[in-house]
Scaffold this motif. Structure first.
Motif, PDB file in Angstrom:
ATOM      1  N   VAL A 113       5.901  18.690  -2.962  1.00 43.28           N
ATOM      2  CA  VAL A 113       5.442  18.502  -1.579  1.00 43.28           C
ATOM      3  C   VAL A 113       4.849  17.106  -1.410  1.00 43.28           C
ATOM      4  O   VAL A 113       5.211  16.350  -0.489  1.00 43.28           O
ATOM      5  CB  VAL A 113       4.413  19.581  -1.201  1.00 43.28           C
ATOM      6  N   LEU A 114       3.964  16.736  -2.351  1.00 44.98           N
ATOM      7  CA  LEU A 114       3.297  15.428  -2.231  1.00 44.98           C
ATOM      8  C   LEU A 114       4.328  14.304  -2.279  1.00 44.98           C
ATOM      9  O   LEU A 114       4.301  13.381  -1.445  1.00 44.98           O
ATOM     10  CB  LEU A 114       2.301  15.246  -3.376  1.00 44.98           C
ATOM     11  N   ALA A 115       5.256  14.408  -3.263  1.00 49.23           N
ATOM     12  CA  ALA A 115       6.247  13.344  -3.406  1.00 49.23           C
ATOM     13  C   ALA A 115       7.089  13.243  -2.137  1.00 49.23           C
ATOM     14  O   ALA A 115       7.387  12.142  -1.653  1.00 49.23           O
ATOM     15  CB  ALA A 115       7.133  13.639  -4.604  1.00 49.23           C
ATOM     16  N   PHE A 116       7.430  14.392  -1.585  1.00 52.38           N
ATOM     17  CA  PHE A 116       8.250  14.419  -0.377  1.00 52.38           C
ATOM     18  C   PHE A 116       7.522  13.691   0.756  1.00 52.38           C
ATOM     19  O   PHE A 116       8.089  12.832   1.441  1.00 52.38           O
ATOM     20  CB  PHE A 116       8.522  15.873   0.015  1.00 52.38           C
ATOM     21  N   ILE A 117       6.214  13.984   0.902  1.00 52.53           N
ATOM     22  CA  ILE A 117       5.454  13.375   2.008  1.00 52.53           C
ATOM     23  C   ILE A 117       5.371  11.863   1.812  1.00 52.53           C
ATOM     24  O   ILE A 117       5.667  11.085   2.729  1.00 52.53           O
ATOM     25  CB  ILE A 117       4.044  14.010   2.092  1.00 52.53           C
ATOM     26  N   THR A 118       4.973  11.408   0.606  1.00 55.69           N
ATOM     27  CA  THR A 118       4.784   9.959   0.421  1.00 55.69           C
ATOM     28  C   THR A 118       6.096   9.212   0.623  1.00 55.69           C
ATOM     29  O   THR A 118       6.131   8.158   1.266  1.00 55.69           O
ATOM     30  CB  THR A 118       4.231   9.654  -0.983  1.00 55.69           C
TER      31      THR A 118
ATOM     32  N   PHE B  66       0.833  -1.200   0.000  1.00 55.88           N
ATOM     33  CA  PHE B  66       0.000   0.000   0.000  1.00 55.88           C
ATOM     34  C   PHE B  66       0.874   1.260   0.000  1.00 55.88           C
ATOM     35  O   PHE B  66       0.605   2.224  -0.711  1.00 55.88           O
ATOM     36  CB  PHE B  66      -0.926   0.009   1.225  1.00 55.88           C
ATOM     37  N   VAL B  67       1.951   1.208   0.767  1.00 57.72           N
ATOM     38  CA  VAL B  67       2.850   2.374   0.802  1.00 57.72           C
ATOM     39  C   VAL B  67       3.406   2.639  -0.601  1.00 57.72           C
ATOM     40  O   VAL B  67       3.478   3.775  -1.062  1.00 57.72           O
ATOM     41  CB  VAL B  67       3.998   2.120   1.801  1.00 57.72           C
ATOM     42  N   ASP B  68       3.774   1.558  -1.297  1.00 60.63           N
ATOM     43  CA  ASP B  68       4.268   1.737  -2.667  1.00 60.63           C
ATOM     44  C   ASP B  68       3.204   2.326  -3.569  1.00 60.63           C
ATOM     45  O   ASP B  68       3.479   3.179  -4.414  1.00 60.63           O
ATOM     46  CB  ASP B  68       4.752   0.394  -3.236  1.00 60.63           C
ATOM     47  N   ALA B  69       1.953   1.878  -3.379  1.00 60.18           N
ATOM     48  CA  ALA B  69       0.860   2.394  -4.197  1.00 60.18           C
ATOM     49  C   ALA B  69       0.685   3.883  -3.921  1.00 60.18           C
ATOM     50  O   ALA B  69       0.444   4.689  -4.835  1.00 60.18           O
ATOM     51  CB  ALA B  69      -0.428   1.655  -3.881  1.00 60.18           C
TER      52      ALA B  69
END
Length: 1598
Positions: A145-150, A27-30
């Motif tokens: 920002v999104l990429a950094f958070i995930t 799920f984390v990868d998704a």
């Protein structure tokens, strides 16, 4: 296997989320996919809409290339991001393959999407940047920002589950988090600076100023990082060159930061800042100012250089890794599977970090990336240094130029600063410094490279490596020695070739005389002798060059040999393949810096000398008094400082020239209100000197009345010219003052209409500018290299009627009509040579044309004959200048003009004798007046004499016309490349011309080779091939030897030995390694020795092939040209012939051989490398096809562009050098006119043009090198890939893989040399082509149909001449110049021939010598038809005296009798007849006294007498005099006439008369008109015919 995102292994439910959503790894990868998908969804529509709207309709112009803050950082980060994504993807795939079950997409799918998203982000960003629409950047901000958070969530989960840095995936994720964080920061920074969102007032930004100016085509500073690194922006230029040549328009202007002015200000400030208040006399150091002005880019370049060098060592290390682990891969493939199962978390496999560098595929990719980066950094470093070097050169040129404009005149005249020195400063010293800057980073990069290399070698091979390294290091001083020897030899070669050129020039200038006297061969031999000396030093040069090439090729072989032999003795075993090939690659790396080091050191030494010369020059005396000089410096500081801040925002309307002017031009003449307003200039108790503190002019009190004609008279050398210069401020003032009056306002009004240039300056400014401009015509005329019109207008606006008036006043119209392009003809150094009188009249015209109040004319009549002087006085000075109420100061010797003077200043011995009007002098100083009167009478007599003569001017015009008359056939002057142009006119459609432009001139190459001799060519080719095969054999043997170490199992050994030699007995496995080595080692040593000897032989053969070609080409050229018909010299401009002997011969001598050597060597190296790789891994051949195609196109486009840019560079350099020497010659004139600013502006323009061409040329070289280097990197990658793949299937031994990779690495170094050398060779071959075109000229027919033995010894005894139906033409293409001439001349008759100019008189005299094409009729002398005689015989038996006297440098004896056949008595007798005996006796050395070039140390009259003496020495019974007495004064001429009558009483004399009264005493007169004989009789008879032509001539002459 089924595909599923989370994998569908049995027994594991990959989709369950019982432990919490985030604890499911899948799920984390998704989650990680979300940002990527978001970015793609949003940006694609924007990009498509954007692209659709702009690119279909309009190309965005580059002036919107605005860089957002952090531009470069963003590019670097994005590239790192892409790289890390690739790693992530690779790691995912490897881990996935290690899983036993199904495919786990989630391991590599997010990585792939991340890669796509990162690429998109860069494309998107670039488009936003070009359209300057920052609001859209928000999208990127959100994405980061999104990429950094995930990614952070993923990292946090890993840490929780004890996955640490020992696992590769953890490291990759951590890197990604850092990169996303940094990119986020960059984005925030853009918002902070540009305020495009969240702020009320966004910042308005304008593109850089250079780009608003559309003329700038050099975009390197403005494009984005990727384009900067790969020179992508040059593509259109280089590919476009293929269709049509690159012209100056195409390369546009320089960006502001690179212009000479900007850099000059930088350097000048750095220079002036060193002058402190405490120590004003201390000489500022040029080194320090260079460092201050240009230090930063040099540091940047050095950084790039260090990075590149360090990355360079990645190659050998990667090779050693690949070879080492390939072997392990083979062994470890079976045993490894069981141990792998433990490392699983989240039900998926994690790979160990340490495994990364043990994977051969990874190493191959790393090798590729390292190569690409290394090459990019290297080219960046080169580019930065070259740009800095060009900037420095521009700055230095401007500094030198400003100094020249302020040099004190005494410096120039006292010989402290010769023109030659100044030219050297400009042409040589600045270039030396520029080159030093180019090579400068090498100075500190090389030692580091060498040390690193040695350390790595030690790490690989231990002590034995140091032996090899020491071989290299010990041989380095030897190379330095060779380099210095080369420089010395080059100097001596240069001396000989200047000598040879001087002789050749003399021959060509006097070719007519040589042919008429049949002396060609004597002079030809003397040139050949000098050429012999030159060739001897060229041989030494060739020998040293080949030695240096040999050292370069042999050192690596020697080093490898020493290392491996030592290794064998120390370790008792040979090295392993991985060590051996890494070492081999390292030796190749090490050789380059050592080879270059000698060059760099040599350049450093030269640079030191250059700087020394420069600083001496900059310290030399300036004009003007000291108070001015010191006062000015402080001012210029302030202005300069203000200025530097302001250069960025220059007011566009005001051209830069004024800015330079503002603080470069202190006003030199103080304004003082004078007592009387009607005085223009007043000098009060002045005494002036030319330096050396002796007063030249003393106690001068004069005034020059306004609007009147003042004359300055006095004897030669009494200081008349000095007085003018003293008033102009050119002399050093010892005491006293020069006052220049302010002009009354009424006069300013007509003055105001001369706008100085396009500036909007107030009237005040114009007034103060122009007040001090004085029109000045110097005694020694000075012309610019420009058209006649430009020389006369001299920067003033053109006014047709004024121009016409001036030309009429100076009677220049007839001269202008003679010029091929009228007043648009180029004159001056490079243009057409005018005679002295013509030059002087142009200078006077310049002074008249200028709209200045004051005109100084320094002896304008000296080179003019009497008619012209009178005309100039009446029309020009009295009418034209006085009508304008201009103040005129005239220095003159012609006292008859004193009656016109309003004011007279008489001088004697540097002081004023008298001052006043003619009346004053008549009343007060009777003695002086009487003295003048007697002188005037004498001048009047001369005047009468002069009127009898057909004036000198007619003569000058005649020679001018002669020069052009013969050229009209071709109707183009000095067209260097006639041959080439004709070719291209044949078919003008584009496809064919482009095809021709990219073809290599094979024909010319073949011609060059064949002139070197076939044996040499054969020798060279076979040696080259042998040498390269041996070098390959050495490395192949090394591969076999090292591989034999590793294959210890018996089967392998057997098969290997089998493959080596089938006939030896099979070695049994028990035989120890030592024996094995003893089998390989001797062969290895023998091969190495062979390789080294072959290196020497090849380098020698190439050099000597070049030498023999050069010898033959020059020999043939000289013989062809000396024996060419005289017509050839009339058509072909002297400059063009001389170019063949100077520039082209020099290229053939010195440049072609090394280029050829380098080309063959690099081509063969590349070919042998590709051959080796393909023989080891045949797979490689498949990849080779696209690479070869790419390479073909790159070299094809580059060669054409490079040729054009080189031509541009050459053609822009000449005007620059000429401008400098022109300025130095015409200093006084420029300063008097106050045109310094205009000349500075011109200099800046010329410098910038040349620098633009040079910058583009070096950028094109970088373009090529980046591309070929990338190709090379791809070759390495494919070679590595192919060998890894084929090894998997066990096709060959590991050693051979190492061999293949080492060779692939060398290809990268040599590919660009192939293209560069090809391009150079093509340019250099054009020299051979030009020489060849001259080799095809027809020679004169020297044989004749009679044999020499048939001609009687003493022919012609009587001197009887019969001319029967003679028709003569200069060329089969032209009309005949003599038509059916019949005449009979009895032995011993004195014949005079006269007629108007062009009536064929001179052609007749040439016909006697068979110099022209006699196509009908014949001339019979003493019963023999001259056309049948061998030319040598005919011409050596007749004598002629030509109208312009020609003397050769040497002794007087050599000039009279070059064949050395006469006794001294005979020579003295001849000199006595020619009235020269006493003069020659008085000379030191008598007959052996020196004659300088062209006989300059004798007057024209004396030279003419020498020519007479020369004719007397040759006792022939026929003498032809072609207007021989034109330049002799009356008295001498009368004596001569008598002498000719007595000394030649019994001989036949044919005089071609210029002044009819010389032939009144002749026995027979022939009057010619348009090639026919009009009258033919005794002079008395002809005079009786009143209406006859002869009678009218005589009347006109009397």
């Amino acid at each position: 296997m089924a595909l599923s995102f989370c994998g569908s292994d049995e027994g594991i439910n990959a989709y369950s989320v019982e432990n919490g959503v985030l604890n499911n790894g899948c799920f984390v990868d998704a989650l990680n996919l979300v940002p990527h998908v978001f970015l793609l969804f949003i940006t694609f529509p924007i990009l498509f809409i954007g692209w659709g709207s702009q690119s279909s309709k309009v190309q965005i112009h580059h002036n919107t290339w605005l860089h957002f803050p952090g531009h470069n950082l963003r590019w670097i980060l994005t590239f790192s991001l892409l790289f890390v994504h690739v790693c992530e993807f690779a790691e995912g795939i490897v881990s996935n393959n290690r899983m036993m079950g199904t495919n786990h997409l989630h391991l590599y799918m997010p990585a792939f999407m991340g890669f796509v998203a990162a690429t998109t982000s860069v494309v998107y960003y670039h488009n936003i940047e070009t359209s300057n629409f920052p609001k859209l950047l928000l999208v990127l901000f959100i994405y980061w920002v999104l990429a950094f958070i995930t990614k952070s969530i993923k990292l946090w989960k890993y840490a929780e589950y004890k996955v640490g840095p020992q696992h590769l995936r953890f490291c990759i994720t951590a890197l990604l988090v850092i990169l996303y964080g940094l990119l986020m920061a960059v984005e925030v920074n853009v918002i902070r600076v540009r305020k495009y969102v969240f702020f009320a007032n966004p910042q308005k930004v304008k593109p850089p100023e250079d780009l608003q100016d559309l003329g700038v085509r050099f975009l390197q500073p403005f494009v984005n990082l990727l384009s900067k690194a790969t020179y992508w922006w040059m593509n259109p230029l280089i590919i476009g060159a293929h269709k049509r040549p690159i012209e100056l328009k195409k390369i546009g202007k320089l960006p502001i930061a690179m212009r000479a002015l900007t850099n000059y200000l930088r350097l000048k400030d750095a220079y002036e800042d060193q002058r402190t208040a405490e120590d004003p006399d201390r000489a500022p150091s040029i080194w320090r100012s260079m460092y201050r002005a240009f230090g930063r880019p040099i540091l940047l370049s050095s950084t790039f250089r260090y990075l590149a060098d360090l990355l360079g060592f990645a190659g050998p290390l990667c090779i050693s890794g690949i070879v080492k682990y390939l072997k392990d891969d083979d062994d470890g493939a079976t045993s490894g599977k069981e141990t792998m199962g433990q490392e699983t978390y989240f039900n998926v496999h994690f790979m160990h970090s340490s495994k990364l560098l043990q994977n051969t595929s990874v190493l191959a990719v790393l090798l590729f990336l390292a190569l690409i980066l290394q090459r990019t950094f290297l080219q960046a470093s080169y580019y930065v240094t070259i740009e800095t070097g060009i900037n420095l050169r521009g700055a230095l040129l401007a500094m030198i130029y400003n100094k020249i404009l302020r040099l004190s005149t005494s410096n120039m005249s006292m010989g402290e600063m010769t023109l030659g020195q100044i030219n050297n400063l400009v042409a040589i010293e600045t270039n030396q410094l520029m080159w030093f800057l180019f090579l400068c980073p090498n100075l500190w990069a090389m030692p580091v490279q060498i040390v690193m290399g040695v350390i790595l070698l030690y790490y690989l091979l231990g002590w034995s490596a140091l032996v090899g390294a020491s071989v290299i290091v010990l041989l380095a001083p030897l190379q330095y020695l060779i380099a210095t020897k080369l420089a010395d030899t080059q100097k001596s070669t240069l001396e000989h070739s200047t000598d040879r050129l001087k002789k050749t020039t003399e021959i060509l200038k006097g070719i007519k005389l040589l042919k008429l006297y049949a002396w060609e061969n004597i002079f030809c031999d003397s040139v050949e002798e000098t050429r012999g000396k030159e060739l001897t030093s060229l041989k030494t040069f060739a020998f040293y060059t080949s030695l240096s090439i040999f050292m370069n090729a042999a050192i690596p072989i020697a080093a490898v040999l020493a290392t491996f032999v030592m290794h064998h003795f120390i370790n008792k075993t040979g090295p392993t393949p991985s060590e051996a090939f890494a070492a081999l690659a390292l030796f190749h790396i090490l050789v380059t810096p050592l080879f270059l080091l000698s060059t760099v050191v040599r350049f450093a030494v030269k640079a030191l000398v250059s700087v020394q010369k420069l600083s001496e020059f900059l310290q030399s005396d300036e004009i003007g008094d000291d108070s001015w000089r010191n006062g000015d410096i402080s001012v210029s500081f302030e202005a300069g400082k203000k200025h530097l801040g302001a250069t960025k925002a220059i007011n566009r309307k005001q051209p830069i020239r004024y800015q330079m002017d503002n603080y470069e031009q202190p006003t030199r003449r103080q304004m003082r209100p004078t007592e009387t307003e009607d005085v223009a200039v007043k000098v009060s108790n002045g005494s002036f000197t030319w330096g050396s503190n002796l007063s030249t002019l003393s106690d001068i009190n004069i005034r020059i009345p306004t609007g009147q004609l003042t004359m300055i008279v006095g004897q030669v050398g009494c200081g008349k010219s000095s007085l003018l210069l003293a008033m102009l401020g050119e002399m050093q003032t010892i005491d006293g003052r020069v006052y220049w009056s302010n002009l009354p306002d009424c006069e300013m009004i007509h003055e105001g209409n001369i706008s100085w240039s396009e500036t909007e300056e107030s009237d005040e400014d114009i007034r103060s500018k122009n007040r001090y401009s004085v029109a000045y015509a110097a005694q020694k005329s000075w012309l610019l290299n420009a058209t006649v019109e430009e020389n006369i207008t001299f920067g003033s606006p053109f006014s047709k009627q004024r121009y016409k008036a001036v030309i009429d006043a100076c009677s220049l119209q007839p001269d202008i009509d003679l010029l091929p392009f009228g007043d648009q003809t180029e004159i001056g150094e490079r243009g057409i040579n005018l005679s002295g009188g013509q030059r002087q009249r142009i200078c006077v015209a310049r002074a008249l044309y200028q709209n200045t109040n004051i005109v100084f004319l320094d002896d304008p009549f000296s080179a003019l004959d009497i008619h012209l002087s009178d005309h100039l006085m009446q029309e020009g000075i009295l009418k034209f200048l006085q009508d304008d109420k201009r103040t005129v100061v005239l220095v003159t010797h012609k006292l008859q003009y004193l009656i016109h003077a309003d004011w007279i200043i008489a001088m004697k011995d540097g002081s004023i004798l008298r001052e006043g009007t003619l009346k004053d002098i008549q009343t007060h100083d009777v003695e002086l007046y009487d003295h003048w009167k007697t002188l005037m009478n004498r001048q009047d007599q001369e005047l009468e004499k002069d009127i009898q003569q057909d004036s000198q001017t007619m003569l000058e015009r005649k020679t001018l016309r002669r020069a052009f008359y013969s050229r009209e056939a071709k109707n183009q002057i000095d067209d260097e490349d006639e041959e080439e142009e004709v070719e291209e006119e044949d078919d003008d459609n584009l496809s064919t011309t482009t095809n021709r432009r990219s073809k290599i001139p094979w024909k010319v190459c073949w011609c060059y080779m064949s002139s070197g001799g076939f044996f040499m060519v054969f020798l060279m080719v076979s040696c080259k091939l042998l040498k390269h095969s041996v070098i390959v054999a050495i490395d192949y043997w090394l591969a076999l030897w090292t591989s034999s170490k590793t294959n210890q199992s018996a089967a392998n050994a057997t098969s290997l030995a089998d493959s080596i030699s089938s006939n030896t007995t099979l070695p049994t496995p028990s035989i120890s390694e030592a024996q094995n080595d003893s089998y390989y080692l001797p062969v290895f040593i023998i091969l190495c020795a062979a390789g080294i000897t072959l290196c020497l032989i090849t380098s020698l053969t190439v050099e000597f092939l070049g030498l023999s070609a050069a010898t033959n080409l020059h020999h043939n050229l000289l013989n062809k040209i000396i024996h060419a018909p005289i017509r050839f010299f009339d058509i072909t401009p002297l400059g063009q012939i001389l170019n063949r002997f100077s520039a082209d011969t020099n290229i053939i001598d010195q440049h072609i051989p090394p280029t050829l050597e380098s080309l063959t060597r690099s081509t063969l190296l590349c070919l042998s490398a590709i051959g080796v790789i393909s023989s080891i891994t045949p797979m490689f051949l498949i990849a080779l096809v696209p690479l070869a195609v790419a390479f073909y196109f790159i070299q094809k486009y580059f060669r054409v562009a490079s040729k054009d840019l080189q031509d541009l560079d050459d053609s822009t350099q000449l005007p620059l050098l000429c401008h400098f020497s022109e300025t130095a010659e015409g200093l006084t004139t420029i300063r008097a006119f106050r045109h310094e600013a205009r000349f500075k502006q011109r200099m800046l323009e010329l410098t910038d043009t040349n620098n633009t061409a040079y910058l583009f040329l070096s950028a094109a070289n970088r373009w090529l090198e980046v591309r070929t280097d990338y190709l090379g990197a791809v070759i390495v990658l494919t070679a590595a890939g192919a060998s890894i793949w084929s090894l998997r299937y066990g096709l060959h031994s590991v050693g051979l893989v190492g061999l293949g990779l080492t060779y692939a690495l060398t290809v990268t170094n040599y590919l660009n040399w192939v293209v560069r050398n090809l391009a150079d060779l093509e340019v250099q071959m054009s020299a051979v082509k030009k020489v060849n075109s001259f080799l095809s000229t027809e020679s004169e027919n020297y044989e004749g149909s009679m044999d020499t033995s048939q001609v009687p010894e003493n022919w012609p005894q009587d001197g009887e001449i019969k001319i029967q139906g003679l028709c003569v033409r200069y060329d089969p293409m032209l009309k005949p110049v003599l038509k059916h001439v019949n005449a009979y001349i009895k032995p011993g008759q004195k014949v005079g021939i006269c007629g108007r100019t062009g009536s064929g008189k001179s052609s007749l005299s040439l016909a006697f010598f068979n110099m022209v094409d006699i196509f009908e009729g014949k001339i019979i002398i003493d019963g023999i038809d001259i056309c049948k005689l061998p030319l040598q015989t005919l011409r050596s038996r007749l004598s002629i005296i030509l109208q312009d006297p020609v003397l050769f440098s040497g002794s007087i004896r050599f000039n009279l009798d070059p064949e050395r056949t006469c006794t001294d008595d005979r020579l003295w007798e001849a000199l006595e007849i020619a009235q020269l005996k006493n003069m020659v006796k008085a000379l030191p050395g008598g007959l052996d006294a020196v004659v300088t070039e062209g006989g300059e140390n004798f007057s024209v009259g004396q030279r003419q007498l020498f020519c007479l003496a020369r004719a007397f020495v040759r006792k022939s019974s026929i003498l032809i005099m072609d207007e021989a007495t034109a330049s002799i004064d009356m008295a001498t001429e009368n004596i001569l006439q008598k002498v000719v009558m007595t000394a030649f009483a019994d001989r036949t004399v044919v005089t071609i008369a210029h002044r009819v009264h010389t032939i009144l005493t002749a026995d027979l007169v022939i009057v010619m008109k348009r090639g026919n004989i009009l009258e033919y009789d005794k002079p008395e008879t002809l005079l009786e015919q009143e209406d006859g032509m002869f009678a009218s001539f005589v009347k006109a002459d009397m």
